[in-house]
Each structure stands twice: as structure tokens, then as C-alpha cells.
Design an enzyme around this catalytic site. Structure first.
Site, PDB file in Angstrom:
ATOM      1  N   HIS A   1       0.858  -1.181   0.000  1.00  0.00           N
ATOM      2  CA  HIS A   1       0.000   0.000   0.000  1.00  0.00           C
ATOM      3  C   HIS A   1       0.892   1.228   0.000  1.00  0.00           C
ATOM      4  CE1 HIS A   1      -3.121   2.836   1.111  1.00  0.00           C
ATOM      5  NE2 HIS A   1      -3.968   1.926   0.699  1.00  0.00           N
TER       6      HIS A   1
ATOM      7  N   ASP B   1      -8.015  -5.173  -0.029  1.00  0.00           N
ATOM      8  CA  ASP B   1      -8.566  -5.973  -1.119  1.00  0.00           C
ATOM      9  C   ASP B   1      -8.194  -7.444  -1.040  1.00  0.00           C
ATOM     10  OD1 ASP B   1      -9.936  -3.946  -2.399  1.00  0.00           O
ATOM     11  OD2 ASP B   1      -8.092  -3.191  -3.295  1.00  0.00           O
TER      12      ASP B   1
HETATM   13  N1  CMC Z   1       4.149  -7.583  -4.958  1.00  0.00           N
HETATM   14  C1  CMC Z   1       5.490  -7.590  -5.118  1.00  0.00           C
HETATM   15  N2  CMC Z   1       6.275  -6.510  -4.900  1.00  0.00           N
HETATM   16  C2  CMC Z   1       5.675  -5.387  -4.526  1.00  0.00           C
HETATM   17  C3  CMC Z   1       4.277  -5.282  -4.347  1.00  0.00           C
HETATM   18  C4  CMC Z   1       3.507  -6.459  -4.576  1.00  0.00           C
HETATM   19  N3  CMC Z   1       2.177  -6.439  -4.420  1.00  0.00           N
HETATM   20  N4  CMC Z   1       3.940  -4.031  -3.976  1.00  0.00           N
HETATM   21  C5  CMC Z   1       5.088  -3.336  -3.935  1.00  0.00           C
HETATM   22  N5  CMC Z   1       6.139  -4.158  -4.251  1.00  0.00           N
HETATM   23  C6  CMC Z   1       7.559  -3.794  -4.243  1.00  0.00           C
HETATM   24  C7  CMC Z   1       7.910  -2.949  -5.459  1.00  0.00           C
HETATM   25  O1  CMC Z   1       8.338  -3.756  -6.526  1.00  0.00           O
HETATM   26  C8  CMC Z   1       9.009  -2.080  -4.904  1.00  0.00           C
HETATM   27  O2  CMC Z   1      10.174  -2.867  -4.827  1.00  0.00           O
HETATM   28  P1  CMC Z   1      11.635  -2.178  -5.032  1.00  0.00           P
HETATM   29  O3  CMC Z   1      11.776  -1.211  -3.884  1.00  0.00           O
HETATM   30  O4  CMC Z   1      12.583  -3.328  -4.979  1.00  0.00           O
HETATM   31  O5  CMC Z   1      11.590  -1.502  -6.362  1.00  0.00           O
HETATM   32  C9  CMC Z   1       8.568  -1.793  -3.470  1.00  0.00           C
HETATM   33  O6  CMC Z   1       7.764  -2.937  -3.101  1.00  0.00           O
HETATM   34  C10 CMC Z   1       7.745  -0.516  -3.299  1.00  0.00           C
HETATM   35  O7  CMC Z   1       6.648  -0.576  -4.202  1.00  0.00           O
HETATM   36  P2  CMC Z   1       6.069   0.655  -5.008  1.00  0.00           P
HETATM   37  O8  CMC Z   1       5.403   0.151  -6.239  1.00  0.00           O
HETATM   38  O9  CMC Z   1       7.139   1.685  -5.174  1.00  0.00           O
HETATM   39  O10 CMC Z   1       5.026   1.219  -3.992  1.00  0.00           O
HETATM   40  P3  CMC Z   1       3.840   2.187  -4.343  1.00  0.00           P
HETATM   41  O11 CMC Z   1       3.493   2.901  -3.086  1.00  0.00           O
HETATM   42  O12 CMC Z   1       4.122   2.996  -5.554  1.00  0.00           O
HETATM   43  O13 CMC Z   1       2.636   1.175  -4.752  1.00  0.00           O
HETATM   44  C11 CMC Z   1       0.799  -0.288  -4.620  1.00  0.00           C
HETATM   45  C12 CMC Z   1       1.628   0.765  -3.891  1.00  0.00           C
HETATM   46  C13 CMC Z   1      -0.481  -0.567  -3.818  1.00  0.00           C
HETATM   47  C14 CMC Z   1       0.365   0.245  -5.998  1.00  0.00           C
HETATM   48  C15 CMC Z   1       1.638  -1.568  -4.785  1.00  0.00           C
HETATM   49  O14 CMC Z   1       1.993  -2.073  -3.510  1.00  0.00           O
HETATM   50  C16 CMC Z   1       0.929  -2.643  -5.596  1.00  0.00           C
HETATM   51  O15 CMC Z   1       1.010  -2.650  -6.827  1.00  0.00           O
HETATM   52  N6  CMC Z   1       0.199  -3.611  -4.923  1.00  0.00           N
HETATM   53  C17 CMC Z   1      -0.576  -4.584  -5.617  1.00  0.00           C
HETATM   54  C18 CMC Z   1      -1.901  -3.970  -6.067  1.00  0.00           C
HETATM   55  C19 CMC Z   1      -2.860  -3.774  -4.915  1.00  0.00           C
HETATM   56  O16 CMC Z   1      -3.080  -4.673  -4.099  1.00  0.00           O
HETATM   57  N7  CMC Z   1      -3.498  -2.589  -4.878  1.00  0.00           N
HETATM   58  C20 CMC Z   1      -4.532  -2.271  -3.876  1.00  0.00           C
HETATM   59  C21 CMC Z   1      -4.152  -1.152  -2.976  1.00  0.00           C
HETATM   60  S1  CMC Z   1      -5.221  -1.050  -1.543  1.00  0.00           S
HETATM   61  C22 CMC Z   1      -6.751  -0.584  -2.166  1.00  0.00           C
HETATM   62  C23 CMC Z   1      -6.776   0.811  -2.600  1.00  0.00           C
HETATM   63  O17 CMC Z   1      -6.553   1.717  -1.785  1.00  0.00           O
HETATM   64  O18 CMC Z   1      -7.056   1.025  -3.769  1.00  0.00           O
END
Ligand code: CMC
Length: 428
Positions: free
Chosen positions: A307, A364
Site C-alpha cells: 500500500h 482488497d
Molecule cells: N508484490 C510484489 N512486490 C511489490 C508489491 C507487490 N504487491 N507491492 C510493492 N512491491 C515492491 C515494489 O516492486 C518495490 O520494490 P523495489 O523497492 O525493490 O523496487 C517496493 O515494493 C515498493 O513498491 P512501489 O510500487 O514503489 O510502492 P507504491 O506505493 O508505488 O505502490 C501499490 C503501492 C499498492 C500500488 C503496490 O503495492 C501494488 O502494486 N500492490 C498490488 C496492487 C494492490 O493490491 N493494490 C490495492 C491497494 S489497496 C486498495 C486501494 O486503496 O485502492
């Protein structure tokens, strides 16, 4: 901490105030940055460090896993309130008294019919259309059928627009599902409560009496409350920014629905279920999918994990996990998908990749399991999220208008070509 911040640019110091929120959150107020510095701006892709507004609606502490609406703990609201009470609190500032709630509920019921011509728009969509696209279109179309809801310059007009959309949205939700299932489009029953009525509209069949299961009703009420607001997330920011141009409430909400649709946001609940199903079909080897999620050359992500704001357990996920077990136990559903989910969660919580990055299950991860047990089709999951988020979007939109926020218009740093000579087409 000092109450000002100094930014040094080319040897010149510029001082900016630091503002403090009611939970002691600090922000550097850079409103005058460009003016004072002669055009220097900030850059923050994804707005990871940018506060877009001051808001009195929802407090979230991602480090400690705290979520409160209007000062009330999410755990208390999920346990003790119902969805309409929570909607009222979000939109109007505090939990309603009995007469306030009664009036709100009755006004919503008075607005729960849709113009029959709206059916024609729905009927024009192919049956295979994704319900989120249909919902966004129909919400936008509501503006055409309710033109007075665009101008909300008086409190009365604002209130009328709010109860209109609160009344009509559940019908749109039910209709998008019924259209996909080939069921006749129906209206609600004003003798029922908001959530019961929704269930009745979604699931009743013309040839049998629909009996509301109180376990399903309570679980759905809880899910809607848990989704009702989450401060400045992608869809809410969209609703506020669209509304900041003084576009109407329904048009702004339609934009929010589109933003919610994406799998990184609300679309994750559908993506989680599809992922769990795929793992099950592939023999249930969770370790294989954990490895894929960690492999940087593989685009696969563990959906329902991580998140932007929570770097701890999502407090909503904790509540939903318990609710999922209760619903499945009560309904006697033995869903192998729940075992896959539990397995993934256990592995992720001890895996250094997930631990180091503070990736925990989010809201989710478990919600889809409950929706599935309720008989809601997978591609409707994000629509259910949208219905839950509706009061939050409305509250944020209303606050944005009440605070007379300026039109949202971020800056950029241009990295394209410098001025170059135009070439006639034959010379390119
Ligand atoms: N699986 C594997 N690796 C992950 C995941 C995941 N679900 N989420 C983040 N990471 C890794 C990412 O690759 C990165 O690694 P590194 O530092 O080595 O590059 C690190 O963790 C930080 O991730 P980020 O993408 O920079 O974080 P963000 O804040 O931009 O993204 C997120 C947050 C929710 C988009 C992301 O965690 C994600 O894609 N999760 C899966 C989709 C999901 O479940 N979304 C629902 C969010 S909750 C409901 C809502 O509020 O909408």
C-alpha cells in the site's frame, strides 16, 4: 521542530512556514515557492511527498495502521455503526442523531428512482461490457437527467445533489450486474434499509421471493463502511481535482469511478480473486507465485499486498479477514481459495522481501473472498468498492467546494526538445 523550513537555492535562503495538523502531522507550506524564488517548482511523481489539501474527514497513520473517519476509529464504526450513519458522518461532519438519520434515509429513498430513458443507455452496452465502465458512463449520464445537480451553489442544492446520488447509485450498481446476468431491471423496496434494499435489487428474481440473509447483510454493511473513505487516494484525488474546475458532482464521481477501476487501486479486489483462482488452477503452489512476485524481471505482483500509505497491517484487512472467516463458516462455504490466501499471507509475512519493503495484506486481499461467498460475480467486486467509496468521494468533493479550493493544476519540468526549426513534410 522549528515552525519554518529554509530552502537554499544558489546561495539564497528562502523561508517557508510549517503547518501542523490536528494529529501533529507536519507539512512545509510551499504556496509561495514559485513567487519567491522566481519560478522554482517541486517535483514529486506519484505525489508521494505532496499534500494536496487540508482535510477534516479522514485520519490515516500508515506507520501505525490507524484509520479514523471524522475522529472515530474504523474498528468502532465497522462494529457499531451502519453504512448510512457512516456516510452521514463523512459527508456532514459527525454521526447523525436519530431524526437526522431518519431524514437522510427518507430523502435518499425519495430519490431512488431512475429515469426510464437511462435504461436505453444501459441496454446499448454489450452484455460483456465491464461493469465499471458501465457504471462510470451511467453516473456521468445522470447529469443529463438531473441538470439541476450540477449547480450546487446553495447548501440546499448541494444536499439535493447528495441525496440524489446516494439514492440512485445503488440502483445503477444493481442494474449493471443484472444486465450482465440477463436479469430484468428492477427498482428497490423503500420499506427496506439501504443495504438490504441493495441486496434485494441485486439478487431478487421475478419468480421467487428474495429472503435477506442477515449474515450477508451485516458483512456487506461492514465492507461498505471499511471502503467508505481513505483520504487522498487516486480516485478521491481525481474526484477533487475534476470538481475543482467546478464540474458537477456526478461528472466528478464518474471520473473517480474510472480512476478506481485500475488494478493498482480498486480493481485490485478483482485481480486478487483472479490471482488466487489462477494459483489454485495451477496446483496451489504458493511458493512458485511468491518467487514470481519477488522476481524483478517478472511483471507479476502479489495482488492485495502493499500500500502506498500503510507500512504496517492495513487495519481494514484485519477486520475483513475475521469477517471473511465468519461469513464462510456461517454460510457453510468451504472455499479452497481461502486456504491459498492464508498460505500466501503466512509466507509473505515471514519473507524478507515483503518484510523489508513493509508489504502487508491490504483491504482488497480478503474482500473478494466475502463477495464471492455472497454470490457477487468477480467483475462486480470493484463496483462494490465504488458503492462503499461513494460517501467518501461526496464528502471530499463537498469539502473541496466549501473550502473554495483553487482549480487543481500541477506544474511539470519539461524535458523535451528545445526550440527547433520546422521542417516541411518532404524534408522529414
Ligand atoms: N508484490 C510484489 N512486490 C511489490 C508489491 C507487490 N504487491 N507491492 C510493492 N512491491 C515492491 C515494489 O516492486 C518495490 O520494490 P523495489 O523497492 O525493490 O523496487 C517496493 O515494493 C515498493 O513498491 P512501489 O510500487 O514503489 O510502492 P507504491 O506505493 O508505488 O505502490 C501499490 C503501492 C499498492 C500500488 C503496490 O503495492 C501494488 O502494486 N500492490 C498490488 C496492487 C494492490 O493490491 N493494490 C490495492 C491497494 S489497496 C486498495 C486501494 O486503496 O485502492
Amino acid at each position: 521542530m522549528s515552525d519554518t523550513a529554509i530552502i537554499n537555492i544558489n546561495g539564497e535562503a528562502f523561508e517557508f512556514p510549517i503547518i501542523t495538523g490536528s494529529e501533529n502531522e507536519k507539512a512545509i507550506d510551499i504556496k509561495k515557492l514559485r513567487g519567491l524564488t522566481g519560478g522554482v517548482t517541486t517535483i514529486d511523481p506519484g505525489y508521494k511527498n505532496t499534500g494536496s489539501c487540508q482535510s477534516a474527514i479522514t485520519f490515516l497513520n500508515g506507520e501505525e495502521g490507524v484509520l479514523r473517519y471524522r475522529g472515530y476509529a474504523i474498528e468502532d464504526l465497522a462494529e457499531k455503526a451502519d453504512f448510512l450513519e457512516v456516510a452521514y458522518a463523512l459527508i456532514f461532519g459527525d454521526l447523525p442523531s436519530k431524526p437526522q438519520l431518519e431524514k437522510f434515509e427518507n430523502d435518499i429513498k425519495d430519490n431512488s428512482l431512475l429515469d426510464v430513458d437511462l435504461r436505453k443507455i444501459l441496454e446499448a452496452f454489450p452484455k460483456s461490457a465491464h461493469p465499471m465502465g458501465v457504471l462510470a458512463s451511467l453516473t456521468s449520464a445522470l447529469t443529463a437527467f438531473n441538470p439541476t445537480s450540477v449547480d450546487v451553489s446553495s447548501d440546499e442544492a448541494m444536499y439535493n445533489a447528495i441525496v440524489k446520488i446516494m439514492g440512485k447509485f445503488p440502483v445503477l450498481v444493481a442494474w449493471t450486474m443484472r444486465k450482465n446476468k440477463g436479469l430484468p431491471l428492477n427498482y428497490g423496496d423503500n420499506s427496506l434499509g439501504y443495504v438490504e434494499n441493495l441486496l434485494q435489487m441485486m439478487f431478487s428474481k421475478p419468480n421467487e421471493t428474495y429472503k435477506i440473509n442477515p449474515i450477508i447483510k451485516d458483512a456487506l454493511d461492514k465492507l461498505l463502511i471499511l471502503h467508505a473513505d481513505h483520504e487522498q487516494n487516486c480516485s478521491t484525488s481525481t474526484v477533487r481535482i475534476v470538481g475543482s474546475s467546478h464540474a458537477g458532482l456526478f461528472a466528478s464521481l464518474s471520473a473517480g469511478i474510472s480512476a478506481l477501476w485500475g488494478p493498482l487501486h480498486g480493481g485490485a479486489n478483482q485481480a486478487v480473486l483472479e490471482m488466487l483462482d489462477a494459483i489454485l488452477q495451477d496446483g496451489g503452489d504458493t511458493a512458485k507465485y511468491m518467487a514470481k512476485a519477488k522476481d524483478k524481471s517478472d511483471p507479476f505482483r502479489l495482488m492485495g499486498f502493499g500500500h502506498r500509505v500503510y507500512k504496517n497491517f492495513d487495519p481494514r484487512a484485519k477486520i475483513i479477514k475475521v469477517a471473511a472467516k465468519e461469513v464462510l463458516d456461517d454460510l457453510g462455504v468451504d472455499d479452497p481459495i481461502l486456504e491459498i490466501a492464508k498460505g500466501l499471507e503466512q509466507e509473505a509475512l515471514k519473507d524478507p522481501y515483503f518484510v523489508d519493503r513493509k508489504l502487508y495484506p491490504n483491504v482488497d486481499f480478503y474482500s473478494g473472498i466475502i463477495y464471492r461467498a455472497m454470490g457477487i460475480p468477480t467483475e462486480m467486486f470493484t463496483v462494490m468498492f465504488a458503492l462503499g467509496r461513494l460517501p467518501g468521494w461526496i464528502a471530499q468533493w463537498k469539502e473541496m467546494r466549501a473550502r473554495k479550493e483553487p482549480i487543481g493544476r500541477p506544474r511539470q519540468i519539461y524535458i523535451g526538445e528545445n526550440l527547433r526549426a520546422f521542417k516541411n513534410i518532404e524534408n522529414r
